[in-house]
Design a protein around this motif. Structure first.
Motif, PDB file in Angstrom:
ATOM      1  N   LYS A 195      -2.599  11.161  -1.051  1.00 47.12           N
ATOM      2  CA  LYS A 195      -3.172  10.214  -2.002  1.00 47.12           C
ATOM      3  C   LYS A 195      -2.669   8.817  -1.666  1.00 47.12           C
ATOM      4  N   SER A 196      -3.523   7.800  -1.876  1.00 43.82           N
ATOM      5  CA  SER A 196      -3.151   6.430  -1.541  1.00 43.82           C
ATOM      6  C   SER A 196      -3.554   5.482  -2.664  1.00 43.82           C
ATOM      7  N   TRP A 197      -2.865   4.326  -2.732  1.00 46.69           N
ATOM      8  CA  TRP A 197      -3.190   3.316  -3.731  1.00 46.69           C
ATOM      9  C   TRP A 197      -2.539   1.989  -3.330  1.00 46.69           C
ATOM     10  N   GLY A 198      -2.969   0.899  -4.003  1.00 42.05           N
ATOM     11  CA  GLY A 198      -2.429  -0.427  -3.724  1.00 42.05           C
ATOM     12  C   GLY A 198      -3.384  -1.285  -2.919  1.00 42.05           C
ATOM     13  N   SER A 199      -2.828  -2.208  -2.135  1.00 48.38           N
ATOM     14  CA  SER A 199      -3.625  -3.112  -1.311  1.00 48.38           C
ATOM     15  C   SER A 199      -4.452  -2.329  -0.301  1.00 48.38           C
ATOM     16  N   ASN A 200      -5.666  -2.841  -0.001  1.00 47.40           N
ATOM     17  CA  ASN A 200      -6.578  -2.093   0.875  1.00 47.40           C
ATOM     18  C   ASN A 200      -7.225  -2.982   1.927  1.00 47.40           C
ATOM     19  N   GLY A 209     -12.542   4.606   2.868  1.00 53.99           N
ATOM     20  CA  GLY A 209     -13.913   4.295   3.249  1.00 53.99           C
ATOM     21  C   GLY A 209     -14.367   2.901   2.888  1.00 53.99           C
ATOM     22  N   ASP A 210     -13.503   2.086   2.309  1.00 47.89           N
ATOM     23  CA  ASP A 210     -13.873   0.721   1.931  1.00 47.89           C
ATOM     24  C   ASP A 210     -12.625  -0.158   1.960  1.00 47.89           C
ATOM     25  N   THR A 211     -12.756  -1.393   1.452  1.00 41.37           N
ATOM     26  CA  THR A 211     -11.613  -2.313   1.414  1.00 41.37           C
ATOM     27  C   THR A 211     -11.246  -2.709  -0.013  1.00 41.37           C
ATOM     28  N   THR A 212     -11.663  -1.914  -0.970  1.00 35.01           N
ATOM     29  CA  THR A 212     -11.387  -2.183  -2.382  1.00 35.01           C
ATOM     30  C   THR A 212     -10.008  -1.635  -2.766  1.00 35.01           C
ATOM     31  N   ALA A 213      -9.200  -2.465  -3.386  1.00 32.92           N
ATOM     32  CA  ALA A 213      -7.875  -2.024  -3.804  1.00 32.92           C
ATOM     33  C   ALA A 213      -7.990  -0.897  -4.820  1.00 32.92           C
ATOM     34  N   ARG A 214      -6.987  -0.032  -4.846  1.00 36.90           N
ATOM     35  CA  ARG A 214      -6.916   1.037  -5.842  1.00 36.90           C
ATOM     36  C   ARG A 214      -5.627   0.865  -6.626  1.00 36.90           C
ATOM     37  N   SER A 274       0.874  -1.179   0.000  1.00 33.53           N
ATOM     38  CA  SER A 274       0.000   0.000   0.000  1.00 33.53           C
ATOM     39  C   SER A 274       0.905   1.221   0.000  1.00 33.53           C
ATOM     40  N   CYS A 275       0.520   2.250  -0.749  1.00 35.59           N
ATOM     41  CA  CYS A 275       1.387   3.421  -0.890  1.00 35.59           C
ATOM     42  C   CYS A 275       0.635   4.702  -0.530  1.00 35.59           C
ATOM     43  N   TYR A 276       1.402   5.681  -0.021  1.00 35.14           N
ATOM     44  CA  TYR A 276       0.845   6.964   0.411  1.00 35.14           C
ATOM     45  C   TYR A 276       1.776   8.075  -0.057  1.00 35.14           C
ATOM     46  N   ALA A 277       1.207   9.063  -0.719  1.00 32.58           N
ATOM     47  CA  ALA A 277       1.972  10.229  -1.143  1.00 32.58           C
ATOM     48  C   ALA A 277       1.474  11.440  -0.371  1.00 32.58           C
TER      49      ALA A 277
END
Length: 583
Positions: A293-298, A306-311, A282-285
């Motif tokens: 901003k965040s993305w990756g495993s959730n 607000g959810d558990t869906t990967a981005r 999981s990544c955070y900028a």
């Protein structure tokens, strides 16, 4: 006549033989005495002082030559000449000095605010990566030794090195990033060279998954400000605040819209003005405006969306939920954001109540932790135990409480930050392996928690549930945190430059001359660390840079990781021989 002649000859031969024996003995005695004198001179620093005096004189001569060149340079500039002709000012000065026959191989020229400063060649930084080590010199070259089975030393082969060795194929180095035996070197001109393990999916960004044996320039990377390697993925933050990524992408952590590996760096879309990047699956900028901003495993909502869906692309965490961010702490799925106002928000995994929100339910959006303000620093262990040092010198703790690690008098977990009684005037805080160390303003140290190897320094191996002052330990400047979170080895540097150690010692890592654990702080026999440049406490070995040329090591020496020419463990501080580079 014949008898007399023979007898005389025998007397002469015998006398000559005795003389030869006496001569040989005399020579041997003289050699021993000379050796003893040399040893005495060396031990008393006379020879080294003479070398230093000669070097100081040479350095003074070079500085004088540079001052004369500066006057010449300024006159040429005033007359409008194109003096540099595409060179940097320090390159121009180096060429001029060499043309005058001046040897500058043992010094370095540094441009500080358009002034050329001359310094002796030395070590700028130790970069320790498990079983191998880099030394970054102040001329921006790299020395390396240790394990090399995946070509991570950048020397063109996979032979382990037990002695420091110069990497010839890379220079002008600003920073080195390592991960899983992959290596990225950020150069001062903003380009990047890569080498080592590339089998995890193109980590090195060179269009292949083959091992790279020597430092090789990554074509797509220019104007780079910082480089990161994490879990087989690589990230380059550019000077304009954009980010390029390549390598492993199993969780969409490259932020490129899918889970496909990339073998060359690709710019991450919709990501600009990046101030800091925190990477894992999981990544955070953190952006320049304090938003994230965040993305990756959730899993467990760790992206804070607000959810558990990967981005698979950078997604803004709504500013009403998270803004004004100073720092993000990522640890195994539990996320903490320290804000500029000293408050803290948390989200993600919460099985042990480690989010500090009063329960054990995972949180999918950032929530402010109640009763936690004025935060100076947060320490944690194994994503389950968290301790916060506040600006007023008090301490709060929460999470799991094995060994009484929260310092609250029992082993009951806490789900909200709870102030530790009778702990005030704390200057600094360190946590490792469920043991905590609070350095107070008066230079004393209080400890609590796990004590399986006597790492609390209290004379036994009994865990403590409340803070206890370590006896006979005062005037402490710093407690050194290990690079291994499971370490039970502790070092304290005192204000007078002495060092004390205690805890586990199975490889001699306490530097006390044996492999016996110590339950109380014991002084290491070593010269003062008053002006120490850097100290690294790994789990089983240590590296101390005493000045810009003197490096001492001790502890576990598998694969020659200490750089001493062999694979034997050391139980006392031992000097790494760097004479080939500096003398």
């Amino acid at each position: 006549m014949l008898k007399t002649s023979i007898k005389g000859t025998m007397k002469f031969t015998k006398g000559r033989g005795i003389s030869l024996i006496v001569l040989v003995i005399t020579i041997i005695v003289m050699m021993i005495l000379a050796g003893a004198i040399m040893l005495s001179l060396t031990n008393n620093g006379i020879i080294s002082n003479a070398k230093e005096a000669k070097e100081s004189s040479n350095l003074a001569n070079i500085k004088h030559a540079v001052s004369l060149l500066e006057s010449e340079y300024q006159l040429d500039v005033q007359t409008g000449k194109d003096v540099l002709q595409g060179k940097t000012k320090e390159q121009y000065f180096e060429d001029k000095l060499k043309s005058q026959g001046i040897d500058i191989s043992k010094c370095v020229l540094i441009n500080e605010n358009d002034n050329i400063i001359v310094e002796r060649l030395g070590i700028k930084e130790i970069i320790q990566s498990g079983e191998y080590t880099f030394l970054l010199l102040n001329n921006n070259s790299l020395i390396v030794w240790g394990s090399n089975h995946q070509f991570q030393l950048g020397l063109g082969d996979s032979t382990f090195r037990t002695l420091p060795t110069l990497i010839h194929e890379v220079e002008n180095v600003k920073k080195v990033a390592t991960g899983n035996n992959a290596v990225l070197a950020l150069l001062n001109d903003g380009t990047v060279k890569a080498w080592g393990n590339n089998s995890t999916g193109g980590t090195l960004g060179l269009g292949t998954t083959s091992y790279i044996k020597i430092p090789t320039q990554v074509p797509e990377l220019i104007n780079v400000r910082d480089v990161i390697i994490e879990n087989g993925a690589s990230y380059a933050i550019l000077n304009d605040g954009t980010v390029k990524a390549c390598g492993n992408n199993s969780n969409g952590q490259l932020g490129l819209g899918d889970t496909t590996r990339r073998y060359t760096p690709i710019q991450i879309p919709n990501l600009i003005n990046v101030r800091e990047l925190i990477t894992s699956f999981s990544c955070y900028a953190i952006l320049n405006d304090g938003t994230v901003k965040s993305w990756g495993s959730n899993g467990n909502g760790r992206l804070g969306l607000g959810d558990t869906t990967a981005r698979y692309t950078p997604t803004p965490i709504p500013s009403e939920n998270l803004s004004n961010v100073k720092e993000i702490i990522y640890n195994g799925g539990s996320i903490f954001a320290i804000l500029n106002d000293g408050t803290v928000k948390s989200w993600g995994y919460n099985y042990y109540g480690q989010l500090g929100l009063g329960d054990t339910t995972a949180k999918h959006t950032p929530i402010q932790i109640p009763n936690l303000t004025n935060v100076k620093k947060i320490e944690n262990y194994s994503n389950s135990l968290f301790i916060a040092l506040l600006n007023d010198g008090t301490v709060k703790s929460w999470g799991t409480n094995n060994y009484g690690s929260l310092g609250l008098g029992d082993t009951t977990a806490r789900y909200t930050p709870t102030i530790i009684p009778d702990l005030i005037n704390v200057r600094d805080l360190m946590v490792q392996n469920s043991a905590s160390y609070a350095t107070l303003n008066d230079g004393t140290v209080k400890v609590w928690g796990n004590n399986a190897y006597g790492q609390l320094g209290l004379g036994d191996i009994t865990a403590r549930y409340t803070p206890i002052q370590i006896p006979n330990l005062t005037n402490v400047k710093q407690i050194i945190k290990s690079s291994s979170y499971t370490s039970s080895v502790v070092f304290a540097i005192l204000n007078d430059g002495t060092v004390k150690s205690w805890g586990r010692n199975n490889y001699g890592q306490l530097a006390l001359g044996d492999t016996t654990d110590r339950y109380t702080p014991t002084q290491i026999e070593m010269e003062s660390l008053l002006n120490i440049k850097q100290i690294i406490n790994s789990q089983n070995n240590s590296y101390v840079l005493l000045n810009d040329r003197k490096l001492k090591v001790w502890g576990y020496n598998v694969n020659g990781r200490l750089g001493l020419g062999d694979k034997e463990n050391r139980t006392s501080p031992t000097l790494v021989n760097l004479d080939n580079f500096f003398n």
